[in-house]
Design a protein around this motif. Sequence first.
Motif, PDB file in Angstrom:
ATOM      1  N   ASP A 109      -0.364   8.042   1.097  1.00 41.18           N
ATOM      2  CA  ASP A 109       0.949   7.456   1.327  1.00 41.18           C
ATOM      3  C   ASP A 109       1.492   7.976   2.649  1.00 41.18           C
ATOM      4  O   ASP A 109       1.804   9.158   2.771  1.00 41.18           O
ATOM      5  CB  ASP A 109       1.895   7.805   0.175  1.00 41.18           C
ATOM      6  N   GLU A 110       1.579   7.101   3.635  1.00 40.46           N
ATOM      7  CA  GLU A 110       2.034   7.480   4.978  1.00 40.46           C
ATOM      8  C   GLU A 110       3.485   7.963   4.990  1.00 40.46           C
ATOM      9  O   GLU A 110       3.829   8.857   5.752  1.00 40.46           O
ATOM     10  CB  GLU A 110       1.894   6.293   5.939  1.00 40.46           C
ATOM     11  N   LEU A 111       4.329   7.374   4.156  1.00 43.24           N
ATOM     12  CA  LEU A 111       5.746   7.742   4.159  1.00 43.24           C
ATOM     13  C   LEU A 111       5.982   9.117   3.533  1.00 43.24           C
ATOM     14  O   LEU A 111       6.779   9.901   4.034  1.00 43.24           O
ATOM     15  CB  LEU A 111       6.580   6.680   3.437  1.00 43.24           C
ATOM     16  N   ASP A 112       5.306   9.396   2.425  1.00 43.83           N
ATOM     17  CA  ASP A 112       5.458  10.689   1.744  1.00 43.83           C
ATOM     18  C   ASP A 112       4.471  11.729   2.254  1.00 43.83           C
ATOM     19  O   ASP A 112       4.543  12.884   1.855  1.00 43.83           O
ATOM     20  CB  ASP A 112       5.280  10.519   0.236  1.00 43.83           C
ATOM     21  N   THR A 113       3.548  11.327   3.087  1.00 38.86           N
ATOM     22  CA  THR A 113       2.472  12.166   3.627  1.00 38.86           C
ATOM     23  C   THR A 113       1.770  12.987   2.541  1.00 38.86           C
ATOM     24  O   THR A 113       1.680  14.201   2.607  1.00 38.86           O
ATOM     25  CB  THR A 113       2.955  13.080   4.776  1.00 38.86           C
ATOM     26  N   LYS A 114       1.298  12.262   1.523  1.00 36.77           N
ATOM     27  CA  LYS A 114       0.544  12.913   0.450  1.00 36.77           C
ATOM     28  C   LYS A 114      -0.384  11.906  -0.211  1.00 36.77           C
ATOM     29  O   LYS A 114      -0.218  10.693  -0.081  1.00 36.77           O
ATOM     30  CB  LYS A 114       1.477  13.530  -0.584  1.00 36.77           C
ATOM     31  N   TYR A 115      -1.373  12.447  -0.913  1.00 39.98           N
ATOM     32  CA  TYR A 115      -2.284  11.619  -1.686  1.00 39.98           C
ATOM     33  C   TYR A 115      -1.665  11.313  -3.038  1.00 39.98           C
ATOM     34  O   TYR A 115      -0.878  12.102  -3.575  1.00 39.98           O
ATOM     35  CB  TYR A 115      -3.604  12.353  -1.927  1.00 39.98           C
ATOM     36  N   MET A 116      -2.053  10.170  -3.606  1.00 39.50           N
ATOM     37  CA  MET A 116      -1.616   9.826  -4.951  1.00 39.50           C
ATOM     38  C   MET A 116      -2.748   9.075  -5.654  1.00 39.50           C
ATOM     39  O   MET A 116      -3.546   8.405  -5.006  1.00 39.50           O
ATOM     40  CB  MET A 116      -0.342   8.991  -4.921  1.00 39.50           C
ATOM     41  N   PRO A 117      -2.809   9.204  -6.989  1.00 37.60           N
ATOM     42  CA  PRO A 117      -3.854   8.500  -7.733  1.00 37.60           C
ATOM     43  C   PRO A 117      -3.385   7.114  -8.156  1.00 37.60           C
ATOM     44  O   PRO A 117      -2.216   6.900  -8.461  1.00 37.60           O
ATOM     45  CB  PRO A 117      -4.046   9.395  -8.956  1.00 37.60           C
ATOM     46  N   VAL A 118      -4.302   6.180  -8.155  1.00 34.69           N
ATOM     47  CA  VAL A 118      -4.070   4.858  -8.720  1.00 34.69           C
ATOM     48  C   VAL A 118      -5.277   4.575  -9.608  1.00 34.69           C
ATOM     49  O   VAL A 118      -6.418   4.780  -9.185  1.00 34.69           O
ATOM     50  CB  VAL A 118      -3.932   3.776  -7.626  1.00 34.69           C
ATOM     51  N   TYR A 119      -5.008   4.147 -10.831  1.00 32.58           N
ATOM     52  CA  TYR A 119      -6.089   3.869 -11.774  1.00 32.58           C
ATOM     53  C   TYR A 119      -6.234   2.365 -11.946  1.00 32.58           C
ATOM     54  O   TYR A 119      -5.249   1.634 -11.934  1.00 32.58           O
ATOM     55  CB  TYR A 119      -5.785   4.516 -13.130  1.00 32.58           C
ATOM     56  N   THR A 120      -7.464   1.924 -12.119  1.00 33.68           N
ATOM     57  CA  THR A 120      -7.713   0.501 -12.297  1.00 33.68           C
ATOM     58  C   THR A 120      -8.851   0.280 -13.279  1.00 33.68           C
ATOM     59  O   THR A 120      -9.721   1.136 -13.436  1.00 33.68           O
ATOM     60  CB  THR A 120      -8.005  -0.188 -10.949  1.00 33.68           C
ATOM     61  N   GLU A 121      -8.810  -0.873 -13.917  1.00 36.09           N
ATOM     62  CA  GLU A 121      -9.836  -1.226 -14.889  1.00 36.09           C
ATOM     63  C   GLU A 121     -11.019  -1.942 -14.247  1.00 36.09           C
ATOM     64  O   GLU A 121     -12.139  -1.835 -14.718  1.00 36.09           O
ATOM     65  CB  GLU A 121      -9.246  -2.134 -15.965  1.00 36.09           C
ATOM     66  N   LYS A 122     -10.735  -2.694 -13.190  1.00 39.33           N
ATOM     67  CA  LYS A 122     -11.772  -3.531 -12.584  1.00 39.33           C
ATOM     68  C   LYS A 122     -12.122  -3.058 -11.176  1.00 39.33           C
ATOM     69  O   LYS A 122     -11.244  -2.704 -10.394  1.00 39.33           O
ATOM     70  CB  LYS A 122     -11.302  -4.982 -12.511  1.00 39.33           C
ATOM     71  N   ARG A 123     -13.388  -3.102 -10.881  1.00 40.05           N
ATOM     72  CA  ARG A 123     -13.851  -2.698  -9.547  1.00 40.05           C
ATOM     73  C   ARG A 123     -13.278  -3.606  -8.460  1.00 40.05           C
ATOM     74  O   ARG A 123     -13.012  -3.173  -7.352  1.00 40.05           O
ATOM     75  CB  ARG A 123     -15.374  -2.710  -9.505  1.00 40.05           C
ATOM     76  N   SER A 124     -13.056  -4.859  -8.777  1.00 42.43           N
ATOM     77  CA  SER A 124     -12.515  -5.800  -7.799  1.00 42.43           C
ATOM     78  C   SER A 124     -11.105  -5.416  -7.335  1.00 42.43           C
ATOM     79  O   SER A 124     -10.685  -5.794  -6.241  1.00 42.43           O
ATOM     80  CB  SER A 124     -12.515  -7.220  -8.361  1.00 42.43           C
ATOM     81  N   ASP A 125     -10.381  -4.657  -8.143  1.00 40.31           N
ATOM     82  CA  ASP A 125      -9.031  -4.210  -7.763  1.00 40.31           C
ATOM     83  C   ASP A 125      -9.049  -3.253  -6.574  1.00 40.31           C
ATOM     84  O   ASP A 125      -8.046  -3.092  -5.885  1.00 40.31           O
ATOM     85  CB  ASP A 125      -8.324  -3.528  -8.938  1.00 40.31           C
ATOM     86  N   ILE A 126     -10.185  -2.628  -6.341  1.00 41.27           N
ATOM     87  CA  ILE A 126     -10.307  -1.677  -5.235  1.00 41.27           C
ATOM     88  C   ILE A 126     -10.001  -2.357  -3.903  1.00 41.27           C
ATOM     89  O   ILE A 126      -9.381  -1.776  -3.021  1.00 41.27           O
ATOM     90  CB  ILE A 126     -11.722  -1.046  -5.210  1.00 41.27           C
TER      91      ILE A 126
END
Length: 83
Positions: free
Chosen positions: A38-55
């Motif tokens: 996240d460029e605004l917060d200058t930190k990493y964050m996790p995002v979880y997804t069920e489908k590979r296509s969401d990547i």
Amino acid sequence: MFNGPDYPQSLDESLFDAWLEKGRESRIPYAYLLVIWDELDTKYMPVYTEKRSDIHEFARYGQSPENQLLVAAYDLYSESRVL
């Protein structure tokens, strides 16, 4: 993790491991962990997804001026990097 000039900053491995566990323990059957910068917060964050296509819905770090950028994607169960 993510040490070197190709990444905005390093990521603590214990935090990464906690993100993997959280994704596996979710009631939603997630399959992938996306590490987003996240460029605004200058930190990493996790995002979880069920489908590979969401990547592919996220712009890649270093290739876009957007605020939230995909740094890497991992399979939650094999822990292998898929992107």
